[in-house]
Design a protein around this motif. Structure first.
Motif, PDB file in Angstrom:
ATOM      1  N   PHE A 259      17.252 -23.333  -4.338  1.00  0.00           N
ATOM      2  CA  PHE A 259      16.294 -23.054  -3.058  1.00  0.00           C
ATOM      3  C   PHE A 259      15.445 -21.768  -3.228  1.00  0.00           C
ATOM      4  CE2 PHE A 259      19.825 -26.119  -1.444  1.00  0.00           C
ATOM      5  CZ  PHE A 259      18.981 -26.880  -0.892  1.00  0.00           C
TER       6      PHE A 259
ATOM      7  N   TYR B   1      11.798 -19.193   8.522  1.00  0.00           N
ATOM      8  CA  TYR B   1      11.720 -19.141   6.969  1.00  0.00           C
ATOM      9  C   TYR B   1      11.656 -20.579   6.478  1.00  0.00           C
ATOM     10  CZ  TYR B   1      14.349 -14.903   5.802  1.00  0.00           C
ATOM     11  OH  TYR B   1      14.670 -13.375   5.499  1.00  0.00           O
TER      12      TYR B   1
ATOM     13  N   PHE C  33      20.517 -15.231  -1.037  1.00  0.00           N
ATOM     14  CA  PHE C  33      21.299 -16.367  -0.174  1.00  0.00           C
ATOM     15  C   PHE C  33      22.606 -16.184  -0.456  1.00  0.00           C
ATOM     16  CE2 PHE C  33      17.429 -18.960  -0.917  1.00  0.00           C
ATOM     17  CZ  PHE C  33      17.386 -19.775  -0.039  1.00  0.00           C
TER      18      PHE C  33
ATOM     19  N   ILE D 277      20.849 -17.306   4.385  1.00  0.00           N
ATOM     20  CA  ILE D 277      19.615 -16.495   4.081  1.00  0.00           C
ATOM     21  C   ILE D 277      19.962 -15.257   4.664  1.00  0.00           C
ATOM     22  CG2 ILE D 277      17.357 -16.190   3.892  1.00  0.00           C
ATOM     23  CD1 ILE D 277      16.983 -19.155   4.436  1.00  0.00           C
TER      24      ILE D 277
ATOM     25  N   SER E  49      10.710 -29.401   1.568  1.00  0.00           N
ATOM     26  CA  SER E  49      11.039 -27.945   2.205  1.00  0.00           C
ATOM     27  C   SER E  49      11.381 -28.300   3.534  1.00  0.00           C
ATOM     28  CB  SER E  49      10.054 -27.085   2.163  1.00  0.00           C
ATOM     29  OG  SER E  49       8.802 -27.638   2.845  1.00  0.00           O
TER      30      SER E  49
ATOM     31  N   VAL F 110      11.992 -22.867   3.624  1.00  0.00           N
ATOM     32  CA  VAL F 110      13.041 -23.254   2.530  1.00  0.00           C
ATOM     33  C   VAL F 110      12.577 -24.310   1.619  1.00  0.00           C
ATOM     34  CG1 VAL F 110      15.528 -23.707   1.921  1.00  0.00           C
ATOM     35  CG2 VAL F 110      14.868 -22.093   3.939  1.00  0.00           C
TER      36      VAL F 110
ATOM     37  N   ALA G 175      13.723 -19.446  -0.262  1.00  0.00           N
ATOM     38  CA  ALA G 175      13.492 -19.026   1.179  1.00  0.00           C
ATOM     39  C   ALA G 175      12.413 -18.167   1.189  1.00  0.00           C
ATOM     40  CB  ALA G 175      14.487 -18.531   1.728  1.00  0.00           C
TER      41      ALA G 175
END
Lengths: 338, 234
Positions: free
Chosen positions: B188, B123, B48, B34, B163, B125, B190
């Motif tokens: 995904f 974060y 990403f 990220i 997550s 995710v 984030a």
């Protein structure tokens, strides 16, 4: 006949320690890492609750620089100035049923506390996350590292520029303290270091140059711990065996260094010419074979007779004969070890 | 049923190289990264990527966009005990949590985000999209250090509440396990909130990664290709 040092070396007929060919194994000095396990470490700047790696950064020319390299913009440190704090958030109580028996190497009993630096990053970052690595190697230095295989069943048999971290000693808060380093995942458990069965050459971790790795580090006691590590790698450097001070010859100054380092875990500069991390008679033999001051050789032999009991001297001579036969095939006046 | 459009043989032939504009990452240390681009006290962009942590000592490029590479698990085992929705005795193809230089080792990280930029320095995710072969399950888990594990993502029951929380300075590694051969696409998201010093705003990014799970025999050839690739580095 009394086997004096002179006669031993005359029998061996060594004129030069030579060897082929494709690698020079080098050791580092011993680095002491100080851990404060739920305890203060007076005299050190503490490092706590962050991602930090112990890097033994290989330098061009065959030395290492020990550093604590942080991730996340925090200041770097050194083992001499900084301690690693394994705070209370790392404490785990061994369940009354105990851990699975395969974890007996940790040395903890049910009901006991251990402190675990995890292999996986903690989230939140409320405890130390510690790794071993060899990052920040310069492009010039990288050219000197060769690919090799440690031939250890715990590793894939792949030749890479490995950096080996070997456990040399552990000083725990008490004689009952046990230290271990291991990885687990996917049903596999790999024990890299464990003091419960003593400390030997198998207590080692290998990390690829340019990378770092994370392990579960387990401590069974609260208090201050000192962990001694020695680092090894294989290089394409060429050196004259015995030339401890790297001034191009082998003389009494080099012998003085070997004598000071004899019997210890240390590096080339103190007499470890065969790269096994220890200064032994094998290193002395290499130095003596390349010794360039014939008029002073009696000083070496006199020292030799003080460290080798008589019966052992004959055996040493026999060993030297074998060494000489193997090495005479080669011509380069350097010592390298596969 | 989804079927991979690329045959195993083709995959082997193209290992450690590229095909159709995509690289096959089957060995080495990579991170699903990220990236947080910061200018002054402003987070300008979050995105990403795939970051090569072995670069420059690696036959692969330093970085790929998520859609520029196939991630190829080459490890195989018969599952002992259930792993989330993957049943006891199932065939499991996986990216290991612990590094083996013969295989892909895949982290989930935001290494270059300094501490103090995100609230709680975290974060979140989330898995927000998943496609795979019929019946295929994906499980992301982490070992607890004593033989057990924590499951973060398990698609066998859908993708709600799947997550992972990661800290910026952590190079987080998980086992990525699949129980069926084929191609999987994992999307995904984030998300985080910046600290007041960085505006106190929500930030997020979305990225889709493709995993290609080859047959075990083919995976062996991937391993050989990987070893050749690694040896060629020097």
């Amino acid at each position: 006949m009394r086997a004096t040092a002179s006669t031993i070396f005359a029998i061996a007929g060594l004129t030069a320690a030579t060897a082929s060919a494709d690698s020079l194994r080098l050791s580092s000095p011993v680095y002491t890492l100080t851990f404060g396990v739920d305890a203060p470490t007076p005299g050190f700047d503490p490092i706590d609750a962050e991602h930090i790696d112990f890097n033994a950064v290989y330098q061009s020319g065959g030395t290492f620089v020990p550093t604590y390299e942080p991730i996340g913009g925090l200041p770097a440190g050194t083992p001499a100035n900084n301690s690693l704090i394994v705070n209370g958030n790392s404490q785990i109580n061994v369940p009354s049923g105990g851990f699975p028996s395969s974890f007996d190497f940790i040395g903890a009993t049910p009901g006991e506390s251990i402190w675990l630096i995890p292999q996986a990053a903690p989230s939140p970052f409320d405890r130390l996350w510690f790794g071993l690595g060899n990052e920040e190697v310069s492009p010039e230095a990288r050219q000197e590292l060769i690919s090799w295989s440690p031939n250890d069943p715990r590793l894939s048999p792949i030749e890479l520029p490995w950096i080996e971290f070997r456990l040399r000693d552990v000083r725990a808060p008490s004689s009952a303290g046990q230290f271990s380093a291991y990885q687990s995942g996917g049903g596999n458990l790999t024990t890299w270091m464990a003091t419960t069965d003593g400390i030997g050459d198998e207590d080692a971790i290998w990390v690829q140059e340019g990378a770092h790795g994370h392990y579960n580090f387990a401590f069974t006691e609260q208090g201050v711990w000192e962990i001694d590590l020695q680092v090894f790698t294989e290089t394409n450097l060429e050196r004259l065996a015995g030339d401890a001070d790297l001034d191009g010859d082998v003389d009494l100054a080099d012998f003085g260094r070997l004598r000071a380092g004899f019997g210890t875990f240390t590096d080339w500069s103190q007499g470890d010419f065969d790269g096994d991390g220890t200064v032994t008679l094998a290193d002395f033999g290499l130095l003596r074979a390349n010794f360039g001051q014939p008029g002073q050789i009696a000083a070496l032999d006199a020292w030799y007779t003080t460290v080798v009991p008589e019966p052992s001297a004959a055996a040493f001579a026999a060993g030297f004969l074998l060494l000489a036969r193997r090495r005479r095939r080669d011509t380069a006046p350097v010592f390298r070890r596969h | 049923m989804h079927k991979s459009t690329i045959t195993a043989a083709a995959v082997v032939a193209l290992s450690a190289s590229t095909a159709f504009g995509q690289a096959f990452l089957d060995a080495g240390h990579f991170d699903l990264e990220i990236e947080t681009e910061i200018e002054g006290n402003v987070v300008e962009e979050v995105k990403f990527a795939i970051k090569n942590k072995d670069f420059p000592a690696s036959p692969f490029l330093e970085e790929y966009e998520p859609d520029e590479a196939f991630l190829v698990p080459t490890s195989f085992r018969t599952q002992s005990g259930a792993l989330g929705g993957i049943a006891d005795g199932a065939s499991v193809f996986f990216v290991p949590e612990v590094q083996d230089p013969a295989t892909l080792w895949l982290g989930l990280a935001s290494d270059d985000t300094p501490l103090g930029v995100l609230e709680n320095d975290q974060y979140e995710v989330e898995l927000v999209g998943f496609t795979g072969p019929a019946g295929g399950t994906f499980v992301a888990s982490q070992d607890d250090g004593f033989g057990g594990n924590t499951i973060f993502i398990d698609t066998s029951d859908g993708i709600a509440n799947d997550s992972i929380l990661i800290a910026p300075v952590g190079d987080n590694h998980y086992e990525y396990a699949f129980d069926t051969l084929g191609k999987y696409e994992l999307t995904f998201r984030a998300s985080a909130t910046t600290t007041s010093a960085f505006g106190g705003s929500p930030i997020s990014a979305t990225g889709t990664y493709t995993f290609f799970v080859p047959e075990p025999a083919t995976a062996g050839l991937f391993g050989i290709a990987a070893m050749v690739g690694l040896r060629r580095r020097r």
